[in-house]
Scaffold this motif. Sequence first.
Motif, PDB file in Angstrom:
ATOM      1  N   SER A  95       0.926  -1.398   0.204  1.00 38.68           N
ATOM      2  CA  SER A  95       0.007   0.047   0.173  1.00 38.68           C
ATOM      3  C   SER A  95       0.754   1.278  -0.134  1.00 38.68           C
ATOM      4  N   SER A  96       1.967   1.358   0.611  1.00 38.90           N
ATOM      5  CA  SER A  96       2.813   2.265   0.757  1.00 38.90           C
ATOM      6  C   SER A  96       3.591   2.735  -0.600  1.00 38.90           C
ATOM      7  N   ALA A 109      -6.396   6.870  -2.410  1.00 41.27           N
ATOM      8  CA  ALA A 109      -6.588   6.213  -1.028  1.00 41.27           C
ATOM      9  C   ALA A 109      -7.470   4.831  -1.388  1.00 41.27           C
ATOM     10  N   GLY A 158      -6.364   1.100  -0.639  1.00 40.14           N
ATOM     11  CA  GLY A 158      -6.658   0.104   0.415  1.00 40.14           C
ATOM     12  C   GLY A 158      -7.129  -1.233  -0.228  1.00 40.14           C
ATOM     13  N   PHE A 179       1.621  10.177   1.123  1.00 39.52           N
ATOM     14  CA  PHE A 179       0.467   9.452   1.751  1.00 39.52           C
ATOM     15  C   PHE A 179      -0.879  10.461   1.696  1.00 39.52           C
ATOM     16  N   PHE A 225      -6.080   8.315   3.399  1.00 44.62           N
ATOM     17  CA  PHE A 225      -5.748   7.031   3.718  1.00 44.62           C
ATOM     18  C   PHE A 225      -5.180   7.158   5.133  1.00 44.62           C
ATOM     19  N   LEU A 226      -4.262   8.284   5.561  1.00 42.21           N
ATOM     20  CA  LEU A 226      -4.054   8.478   7.002  1.00 42.21           C
ATOM     21  C   LEU A 226      -5.006   8.344   7.831  1.00 42.21           C
ATOM     22  N   LEU A 239      -7.334   6.592   8.148  1.00 43.05           N
ATOM     23  CA  LEU A 239      -7.620   5.115   8.567  1.00 43.05           C
ATOM     24  C   LEU A 239      -6.899   4.587   9.893  1.00 43.05           C
ATOM     25  N   ARG A 290      -5.615   7.422  11.959  1.00 45.86           N
ATOM     26  CA  ARG A 290      -5.385   8.408  12.836  1.00 45.86           C
ATOM     27  C   ARG A 290      -6.996   9.179  13.148  1.00 45.86           C
ATOM     28  N   ALA A 312      -1.165   3.739   7.608  1.00 47.15           N
ATOM     29  CA  ALA A 312      -1.877   4.883   7.871  1.00 47.15           C
ATOM     30  C   ALA A 312      -1.587   5.695   9.195  1.00 47.15           C
ATOM     31  N   ARG A 313      -1.010   4.837  10.200  1.00 46.30           N
ATOM     32  CA  ARG A 313      -0.931   5.503  11.684  1.00 46.30           C
ATOM     33  C   ARG A 313       0.589   6.184  11.364  1.00 46.30           C
ATOM     34  N   GLY A 320       2.424   6.493   8.841  1.00 44.44           N
ATOM     35  CA  GLY A 320       2.746   7.456   7.491  1.00 44.44           C
ATOM     36  C   GLY A 320       4.015   7.000   6.728  1.00 44.44           C
TER      37      GLY A 320
END
Length: 341
Positions: A93-94, A104, A108, A173, A177-178, A180, A182, A256-257, A259
């Motif tokens: 994903s990254s 995003a 995902g 990012f 998406f982030l 998800l 945060r 996502a947490r 980054g």
Amino acid sequence: MSHTPLPLGRLAPAPAVPLAQLLRRYVIFAVLALLLLFFAWREPAFLQPANLLSILQSTAVQALLGLAVTVALIAGGFDLSIGATATSALIASSYAMVVWQWGALATGAFGLAIGAAIGLFNALLVVRLRIPDLLATLGTLFLLGGLQLIPTGGQSISPGLILPDGSNANGEFSPAFLALGRAELLGVPLPVLIVALLALGLWFLMARTRWGRVFYATGGNEEAARLAGAPTARYRTIAFVLSGVLAALGGLIIAARVGRGDVSGGSALLLDSVGAALIGFAVLNVRRPNVPGTIVGAVLVGVLLNGLSMLNVPFYTQDFVKGGVLVLALALTYAGRHGRH
């Protein structure tokens, strides 16, 4: 044969529950309560709402991977590749977002598809080729461990990454998406809500539907279930695919947490997740894999890790403490079982 009637207004007394059985039934909750009281006594900030939410947020990924282990166990399998699956989804994903500059939603879906593909591969090895599940998923673990390093030459993925061919990755990012990992809803972290909904759905599937009974029958005695007409191969395949998708979702949440696509982001989660699933056997003394027990086990592991960290306990002793709690819980659950049939 005559029976002496009970006097009017009186009922037969309920059979007494042996004290040992009662203790085994609730021992995990007692251990959890004692841990909460101990950590709160040593560090008053432990019970602050912000710290409790932090425990739940950090536990969310462990719970997801614990559910992945549980689904495989229910169908009679054991998936050792869940940590590598989570890391593969994290890296994929990254890479899709930073290198290919995908959105995003597509990212995902790509990450979850990676998890499903890994689950299908495990099912091919275990269900079709009849390789023992521990050996098959261990092989998948090593295979993924090397495969996920190839696209970036072993580097973690972040904006500005220099690829092995010398080009730069110019993507970033996406805020969507982030979110998800945060975002919060009414003060509750989104990953916690996602895990709660998934756990509720899996519990209903496994405990309240015919499909769930077939999953348990397959895991309990596959040959008997097959002779009874159950499509056991299909159910075991579905179990491995579900396991892969749940683990991949855990990898997406990690990405996502933080980054970034950390190449070791999910590799350390295997033992904690397996521990959560096994502790679940002791919850209410059910002695079999179950969704509520896994969630309780994940919370117990999260409380332990958070409390030990707040007390500045060296990291190299934390696995010892977790192992001790796991052994104690299972010992208390299975003590005396040999005397009963």
